[in-house]
Design a protein around this motif. Structure first.
Motif, short mmCIF file in Angstrom:
data_model
loop_
_atom_site.label_atom_id
_atom_site.label_comp_id
_atom_site.label_asym_id
_atom_site.label_seq_id
_atom_site.Cartn_x
_atom_site.Cartn_y
_atom_site.Cartn_z
N VAL A 212 0.80 -1.10 0.18
CA VAL A 212 0.05 -0.06 -0.01
C VAL A 212 0.98 1.36 -0.13
CG1 VAL A 212 -1.72 1.18 1.15
CG2 VAL A 212 -2.04 -1.20 1.19
N LEU A 213 1.84 1.39 0.76
CA LEU A 213 2.68 2.37 0.82
C LEU A 213 3.39 2.63 -0.47
CD1 LEU A 213 3.66 2.16 4.77
CD2 LEU A 213 2.12 3.72 3.56
N ASP A 214 3.84 1.37 -0.84
CA ASP A 214 4.81 1.82 -2.19
C ASP A 214 4.06 2.26 -3.22
OD1 ASP A 214 6.93 0.78 -0.89
OD2 ASP A 214 6.56 -1.41 -1.49
N SER A 215 2.68 2.48 -3.08
CA SER A 215 1.87 2.87 -3.97
C SER A 215 1.69 4.62 -4.05
CB SER A 215 0.08 2.40 -3.95
OG SER A 215 0.46 1.09 -4.05
N LEU A 216 2.34 5.14 -3.10
CA LEU A 216 2.30 6.47 -2.57
C LEU A 216 2.79 7.50 -4.13
CD1 LEU A 216 3.68 7.22 0.62
CD2 LEU A 216 1.73 7.72 0.09
N ALA A 217 3.72 6.98 -4.75
CA ALA A 217 4.25 7.49 -5.91
C ALA A 217 3.22 7.30 -7.29
CB ALA A 217 5.70 7.04 -6.23
N ASP A 218 2.70 6.15 -7.15
CA ASP A 218 2.07 5.82 -8.48
C ASP A 218 0.32 6.21 -8.35
OD1 ASP A 218 4.15 4.49 -9.09
OD2 ASP A 218 3.95 2.69 -8.32
N ASN A 219 -0.12 6.28 -7.15
CA ASN A 219 -1.56 6.82 -7.15
C ASN A 219 -1.84 7.93 -6.27
OD1 ASN A 219 -2.77 3.99 -8.37
ND2 ASN A 219 -1.35 3.14 -6.49
N ALA A 220 -2.25 8.80 -7.22
CA ALA A 220 -2.83 10.17 -6.36
C ALA A 220 -3.91 10.01 -5.59
CB ALA A 220 -2.85 11.06 -7.67
N SER A 221 -4.81 9.04 -6.01
CA SER A 221 -6.07 8.82 -5.22
C SER A 221 -6.39 7.27 -4.90
CB SER A 221 -7.34 9.50 -5.80
OG SER A 221 -7.39 8.79 -7.24
N LEU A 222 -6.44 6.86 -3.79
CA LEU A 222 -6.39 5.35 -3.42
C LEU A 222 -7.19 5.38 -2.17
CD1 LEU A 222 -5.14 2.65 -3.54
CD2 LEU A 222 -3.60 3.27 -1.77
N LEU A 223 -8.22 4.51 -2.56
CA LEU A 223 -9.19 3.93 -1.54
C LEU A 223 -8.70 2.66 -0.67
CD1 LEU A 223 -11.73 4.69 0.25
CD2 LEU A 223 -12.93 3.24 -1.65
N VAL A 224 -8.44 2.59 0.42
CA VAL A 224 -7.94 1.47 1.05
C VAL A 224 -9.18 0.82 1.97
CG1 VAL A 224 -6.22 0.24 2.51
CG2 VAL A 224 -5.69 2.11 1.05
N GLU A 225 -9.51 -0.39 1.78
CA GLU A 225 -10.54 -1.06 2.65
C GLU A 225 -9.97 -2.10 3.30
OE1 GLU A 225 -14.22 -3.95 1.88
OE2 GLU A 225 -14.16 -2.10 0.54
N GLY A 226 -10.37 -2.20 4.75
CA GLY A 226 -9.90 -3.18 5.57
C GLY A 226 -10.88 -3.17 6.90
N GLY A 227 -11.06 -4.50 7.43
CA GLY A 227 -11.60 -4.70 8.62
C GLY A 227 -11.13 -4.10 9.90
N ALA A 228 -11.60 -4.29 10.97
CA ALA A 228 -10.96 -3.96 12.16
C ALA A 228 -9.82 -4.51 12.42
CB ALA A 228 -12.14 -4.09 13.34
N GLY A 229 -8.64 -3.65 12.92
CA GLY A 229 -7.53 -4.39 13.31
C GLY A 229 -6.56 -4.71 11.97
N THR A 230 -6.81 -4.42 10.89
CA THR A 230 -6.05 -4.68 9.75
C THR A 230 -4.77 -3.76 9.62
OG1 THR A 230 -7.52 -3.78 8.23
CG2 THR A 230 -7.73 -5.85 8.52
N GLY A 231 -4.90 -2.50 10.35
CA GLY A 231 -3.58 -1.77 10.36
C GLY A 231 -4.10 -0.47 9.42
#
Length: 545
Positions: A212-231
């Protein structure tokens, strides 16, 4: 501790490279005199770095103990020296046994125990002979291969030759021997210590999170979905820090003031602002010289983001180069209006969990995000607590994890006789958690209703001798928190106490309980009255089990 007579271990000898010791164990299992005890490989520590071991310790309750030193292979004596498989033995057969029995008896005496008598003998289980060696210190104190089938008769005679006349025994010396040998050991770690050990593991980024963090340079807009406790919060914070490290002015926007306060205290970097979206709206109006209005007026907090977007931003411009949103599922349409106006075409990252969506009418504007990523692996909750939280969302629960959590104390359902006794029982659970090595700053008491309700346990301000502070209190880190599940969203504590079930409507139960339970890092306590237990199908089934 009660110890049954017989040979220990029961099923097979302790691991040993000696075939001779295995043969003696097999012979003892079938030939030990009735009512006697024998332990294979009893080890004791004599000091730092100094250990000693007895091959077998045999105990006759009325006669004493005998250390039986075992020497396998072909044993013979030539030129006054013992040889084992043609190699000279050093030390001599009895030397190790004598050293061990002195250390063992000293240890028993230190525990106010002592056998009636003690001695040392030797066994050559793979060497048969008609007459044993005549060397005085071993004469008549050696068993051979020919004796193994007849230990029931040979051992009492050996005791008489090896041990002095018995005296009165002291203390439970046989039980103490068994404890030194250690039949069983079930590792138990206080829950508070377990939580501390888990802390480092939780904050390590795995390969999926790093992607996910490696996507900083490649994605100006990113929606990250995760359940409780996934970080999600961990990643939101790290993403904001990386944007700031690149020289950008960054907003990390949260929904609850408690989460914003915690993240702000943990995340300090040049160019980084951490705030709730509505708190930021108030600040933008002030900076633009616009009237803020009355905080207590109806609809103020719902309308203030829209006012900031329409009245303040045209004067201020866009003060941020990148925006990171946490708990995005809770943002209202007006909240998103301000976020989208702030970001324009600049980088916008959002983290959300549809399972924790409390307001069904609120939605993330998915069309604004060009890329999406799903976090799969939960890290926060113990498996049993996570299983119960999943059950409240109608998901299939891990029944084995639930049973294990109830058995080991990770999850506890405390049923009170009356609603009026819930506060006292909750205070008692806090005392127990402190006894489990949790610190006050490790514990949160969460209401599944609301802190302003006149019957909420939070209105008391304290439980027993324990003062409660709000999730936004500056003394948060070292104090027991008492707040609502909603105001504690995004936060976590090693131990969570969930209560106020008498104020909970059935239709609101699922999401509230899921949110509350998934705040727990190590332990969850659910405190409710018996009459409220009958209204909760999940808890009722677990409590009866």
């Amino acid at each position: 501790m009660s110890v049954s007579p017989g040979v220990w271990p029961r099923e097979k000898p302790r691991p040993t490279p000696s075939r001779g010791e295995e043969l003696v164990w097999e012979a003892l299992r079938g030939g030990l005199p009735a009512g006697w005890y024998a332990w294979h490989s009893l080890r004791i520590r004599r000091g730092p770095g100094r250990e000693t071991e007895g091959d077998f310790v045999i105990a006759a309750p009325d006669r004493g103990l005998l250390v039986l030193e075992v020497k396998g292979g072909r044993i013979e004596m030539r030129d006054g020296r013992f040889f084992q498989n043609r190699r000279e033995m050093d030390p001599a057969p009895r030397a190790q046994g004598l050293s061990f029995v002195r250390a063992l008896v000293d240890r028993l005496h230190a525990e106010a125990c002592g056998p009636p008598a003690f001695g040392v003998a030797t066994c050559f289980p793979q060497t048969a002979f008609d007459a044993g060696p005549t060397q005085d210190d071993v004469a008549q104190l050696v068993l051979g291969e020919q004796d193994l089938p007849w230990l029931e008769r040979a051992l009492p005679a050996l005791f008489e030759r090896a041990c002095p006349p018995p005296r009165a025994a002291r203390g439970p010396w046989i039980e103490r021997l068994h404890r030194l040998w250690c039949e069983t050991w079930t590792p138990k770690l206080a829950l508070g210590h377990r939580a501390a050990l888990d802390a480092e593991r939780r904050v390590r980024l795995d390969e999926q999170q790093l992607a996910v963090l490696d996507s900083l340079a490649d994605n100006a807009s990113l929606l990250v979905e995760g359940g409780a406790g996934t970080g999600k919060t961990l990643l939101a914070r790290e993403a904001a820090l990386r944007f700031a490290a690149a020289g950008k002015r960054v907003l990390l926007a949260c929904f609850t003031a408690g989460l914003a306060h915690w993240v702000r205290e943990q995340t300090r970097a040049a160019g980084l602002v951490v705030d709730t979206v509505r708190g930021l709206a108030v600040e933008l109006l002030k900076q633009a010289g616009e009237p803020v209005g009355d905080f207590d007026s109806p609809g103020f907090w719902e309308e203030v983001p829209l006012r900031a977007a329409s009245d303040a931003l045209p004067k201020l411009g866009r003060p941020f180069d990148a925006i990171v949103v946490d708990e995005a599922q809770d943002f209202s349409e007006n909240d998103w209006m301000l976020v989208l106006e702030l970001s324009g075409e600049r980088p916008l990252w959002a983290f959300h969990d549809p399972g924790q969506a409390f307001w069904p009418e609120r939605h993330v504007p998915r069309e604004r995000f060009a890329a999406r990523f799903a976090l799969q692996r939960p890290y926060r909750c113990p498996p049993g607590v996570q299983a119960l939280a999943d059950l409240y969302l109608g998901r299939k629960a891990d029944e084995a994890a639930l049973r294990a959590a109830l058995a080991d104390g990770t999850l506890r359902i405390v049923v009170c006789p009356t609603r009026s006794s819930v506060a006292d029982k909750a205070a008692l659970e806090i005392d127990k958690l402190l006894g489990e090595k949790f610190a006050p700053g490790d514990i949160a008491v969460l209401s599944v209703r609301g802190r302003t309700h006149r019957d909420s346990i939070l209105r008391l301000g304290r439980l027993g001798r324990h003062t409660l502070v709000a999730a936004t209190d500056k003394a948060l880190d070292g104090s027991i928190v008492g707040d609502t599940f909603l105001r504690f969203k995004g936060l976590e504590r090693p131990a969570i106490v969930v209560t106020d079930f008498h104020l909970l409507a059935d239709e609101a139960r699922g999401v509230r309980m899921h949110i509350a339970l998934t705040r727990a890092l190590a332990a969850a306590r659910i405190v409710l009255a018996r009459e409220d237990l009958s209204r909760d199908e999940a808890l009722g089934r677990l409590a009866s089990a």
